[in-house]
Write a protein that holds these residues in place. Structure first.
Motif, PDB file in Angstrom:
ATOM      1  N   ALA A 157     -24.734 -17.610  -1.301  1.00  0.00           N
ATOM      2  CA  ALA A 157     -24.461 -16.235  -1.416  1.00  0.00           C
ATOM      3  C   ALA A 157     -24.638 -15.355  -2.503  1.00  0.00           C
ATOM      4  O   ALA A 157     -24.623 -14.108  -2.697  1.00  0.00           O
ATOM      5  CB  ALA A 157     -22.944 -16.064  -0.953  1.00  0.00           C
ATOM      6  N   TYR A 205     -27.791 -20.212   7.593  1.00  0.00           N
ATOM      7  CA  TYR A 205     -29.212 -20.026   7.052  1.00  0.00           C
ATOM      8  C   TYR A 205     -30.331 -20.817   7.437  1.00  0.00           C
ATOM      9  O   TYR A 205     -29.990 -21.988   7.907  1.00  0.00           O
ATOM     10  CB  TYR A 205     -29.044 -20.238   5.442  1.00  0.00           C
ATOM     11  N   ASP A 262     -21.741 -18.107  10.117  1.00  0.00           N
ATOM     12  CA  ASP A 262     -22.759 -17.765   8.998  1.00  0.00           C
ATOM     13  C   ASP A 262     -23.756 -18.981   9.075  1.00  0.00           C
ATOM     14  O   ASP A 262     -23.384 -20.159   8.930  1.00  0.00           O
ATOM     15  CB  ASP A 262     -21.997 -17.678   7.746  1.00  0.00           C
ATOM     16  N   SER A 284     -31.781 -15.646   6.186  1.00  0.00           N
ATOM     17  CA  SER A 284     -30.596 -15.354   7.041  1.00  0.00           C
ATOM     18  C   SER A 284     -30.669 -16.200   8.424  1.00  0.00           C
ATOM     19  O   SER A 284     -31.814 -16.177   8.761  1.00  0.00           O
ATOM     20  CB  SER A 284     -30.231 -13.904   7.464  1.00  0.00           C
TER      21      SER A 284
END
Lengths: 322, 346
Positions: free
Chosen positions: B173, B119, B117, B132
């Motif tokens: 999130a 960003y 994950d 993202s």
């Protein structure tokens, strides 16, 4: 003053006074110099310059107890970033919005060490619309402030006014700030060398020219802004002057827009130049007194509610005893 | 300084010809990138190859690079410029645009990758954009004043920005654009987040740092700097906050109740020379520091022992970064000097 410091010109003036035309005139002029331009609205300026920076006029209050110590944080960032660029330029022009108070821009150059290390405030240039200035002075405190802060005032749109009106406009300006240099112009067509690289904030240039003191004193009524000047003949005691001016700026700095002076300090062969924007002051020794000239200390205040007798007594008390 | 070890033969340098605004390693640690004031980004391979190989020059921005960070992926970088573009630079030097502001400078960028994950974020004026890892815009947040710094916490759970009168924090999130606003009057010029999310710290115009403990919004004032802090970061453990702005590396304790009322640790002092950049080691309690006179050194927090990497040159260090495994350090100067130091065992 270091030659390597980049000069910054602050361009103020009401909407419609001809600021943008003047900016275009500067940027397209045949002077071989490159300027970075900080503006507030993209698009309004239809000029081909790859160094145009879009800024938001972001003013903040310093946490130093001075209510009038406001600074342009965006300028601190922009100047820092411009200094990293590989493409060099000869100067920076900061355009303010029509209703802006010039104080935060000027104070930015007193407050931030990074900005001070790389640039110097060269001059505040105010463009006024000769046709509409009288009405603007009546209706808006900012118009008076922009004239009060100016080092150079471009009296624009001369083609739209009569000779009598020009005289009246220049008298209205002198009533607020007799120390600014006036440049008459039509459609902002002025000699660029008369506006840029003026060193107006350089201490050695302060009071370089001698306005007629008595002529303009105490008849300004534009938002209460006018000017007073004093001259004393006995040398000044530095400690006394510092104590007096420090307390005065602390107490009345909100009303004192610009303060400038040349001092004959006791025991010194060099002239001492002093200047302040509101509460922020700066001073340094400049060249020696010219042989054969009288050493007299001069001090000028431009601001609101100037108490002439009180200021005179205060300044006079800074002299060595008679 | 006492106990100084010189390791000045561990680096090699190049002249890149323009102000080094930022330096970064990719997340795999196989490439370093130098972002310059002429808009170029230079990609250097790591290891012996860096010595001999040409560094790829990428014409990344028309103007100046304003921010450069590792991409939210194993390789590549993301950079922002005063041409109003936020771009991705691949390992081979290929450029793809993530976002264009339409002319407004993009002054700030940040990235994070935890597991798979990640960003990316950038800020143009008063708007923060969150993307993202693939570069799809997730959210845009409007602030009341210009964003002056962006930081993620260690795992990418939170993103914080600094601005006038404080800082704002969001959960990455979350779908809500409402921020937790941390207020302290004044101009805040940069931000960092504690790696475990315990605190947010900003640098301020008034030569001070301001912190907020996130558990109870307790204020933390950290003052005494002779000049502005332009660079700061938490040590890997989160125990220390290292900062520039004094003639030493200033470290504030973030354990045993926090820095309030305690003097900071001042290490690697060089009298009357301001430390301009700090970078905390990614694994050990070590800090790399660059100074206004061009000195580059590493200091061990526990012992104060110093390892000298580059002697004074007279030109300020303007960028500093560790490789992710901590074996290499990259530095850049205002005059275009760029250095890679190899600190791995030989």
């Amino acid at each position: 003053m270091s030659e390597s410091l980049i000069p910054v010109t602050v361009l103020t003036g009401f909407l419609g006074a001809g600021k943008t035309t003047l900016l275009n005139h500067i940027l397209t002029g045949d002077h071989g110099r490159r300027y970075a331009v900080v503006i507030n609205e993209f698009g309004e300026l239809g000029v081909d310059n790859d160094l145009v920076v879009d800024a938001d006029e972001e003013v903040f209050e310093m946490n130093n107890g001075c209510i009038c110590c406001t600074v342009r944080g965006d300028l601190i960032r922009i100047i820092g970033a411009l200094m990293k660029r590989a493409k060099k330029f000869d100067g920076i022009i900061v355009e303010t919005t029509g209703l802006a108070n010039p104080a935060p821009v000027a104070q930015t150059f007193f407050v931030d060490e990074g900005v001070r290390a790389k640039t110097r405030l060269d001059a505040i240039v105010t463009v006024v619309d000769a046709k509409n200035l009288a009405a603007q002075l009546r209706d808006s405190a900012e118009a008076s402030a922009q004239i009060a802060f100016a080092d150079v005032i471009v009296v624009n749109k001369l083609d739209l006014v009569s000779a009598e009106e020009i005289t009246a406009v220049e008298a209205a300006i002198a009533a607020i700030n007799p120390y600014a240099r006036l440049i008459r112009a039509t459609r902002s067509a002025v000699d660029v060398t008369a506006i840029l690289d003026q060193n107006a904030f350089e201490l050695s240039r302060i009071l370089a020219f001698e306005p007629d003191f008595l002529d303009h004193a105490e008849h300004g009524h534009s938002e209460g802004i006018n000017s007073v000047s004093f001259e004393v003949s006995r040398p000044i005691v530095m400690q006394k002057f510092q104590a007096w001016i420090g307390a005065l700026l602390q107490e009345k700095g909100g009303d004192l827009l610009r303060t400038k002076g040349i001092l004959d300090l006791a025991g010194e062969d060099r002239r001492f130049a002093f200047q302040a924007v509101h509460m922020m002051a700066d001073g340094d020794f400049i060249g020696p007194w010219q042989p054969g000239t009288a050493r007299r200390s001069k001090l000028v205040f431009i601001g609101r509610e100037l108490n002439r007798p009180q200021l005179r007594r205060g300044f006079e008390a800074c002299q060595v005893p008679a | 300084m006492s106990g100084v070890v010189a390791l000045t033969d561990r680096g090699f340098t190049r002249d890149l010809g323009a102000f080094v605004v930022a330096v970064a390693f990719n997340r795999a640690g196989s490439q370093a990138a130098f972002g310059l004031g002429d808009g170029s980004v230079h990609l250097a391979p790591i290891g012996a190859a860096a010595l001999s190989a040409d560094w790829a020059r990428v014409e990344a921005h028309d103007g100046a690079v304003m921010a450069l960070v590792p991409d939210a992926a194993a390789s590549g970088f993301a950079s922002a410029g005063d041409d109003g573009r936020f771009i991705r630079i691949g390992a081979g030097g290929g450029v793809t645009e993530i976002f264009a502001s339409g002319g407004k400078w993009i002054e700030q960028a940040a990235s994070v990758l935890d597991g798979k994950d990640g960003y990316l974020a950038c800020a143009a004026g008063r708007v923060l954009h969150l993307f993202s890892a693939a570069g799809a815009r997730l959210r845009s947040m409007d602030l009341a004043s210009t964003v002056t710094g962006i930081a993620f916490d260690g795992r990418g759970k939170r993103i914080a920005v600094s601005h006038y009168n404080g800082a704002s924090v969001w959960f990455t999130a979350s779908t809500s654009s409402a921020a937790r606003v941390l207020t302290w009057k004044g101009s805040h010029t940069g931000v960092t987040l504690h790696p475990a999310g315990e605190a947010v710290v900003t640098s301020m115009q008034e030569n001070a740092l301001h912190g907020w403990r996130l558990a109870d919004t307790q204020h933390m004032r950290m003052t005494g700097y002779p000049s502005k802090t332009e660079s700061m970061g938490f040590s890997r453990s989160g125990k220390w906050l290292a900062s520039s702005g004094a003639d030493a590396v200033v470290l504030w304790p973030f354990f045993g109740g926090g820095p309030m009322g305690k003097p900071p640790l001042e290490l690697a002092q060089i009298e009357n020379v301001i430390c301009t950049r700090v970078a905390c080691h990614p694994k050990d309690e070590l800090v790399a520091a660059g100074y206004a006179d061009g000195t580059v050194l590493i200091v061990q927090i526990a012992s104060g022992r110093v390892v000298m990497l580059a002697e004074a040159s007279g030109v300020a260090i303007s960028a500093l970064a560790w490789s992710p495994e901590g074996g290499r350090l990259a530095a850049g100067r205002e005059d275009g000097w760029a250095a890679l130091f190899d600190l791995t065992a030989r």
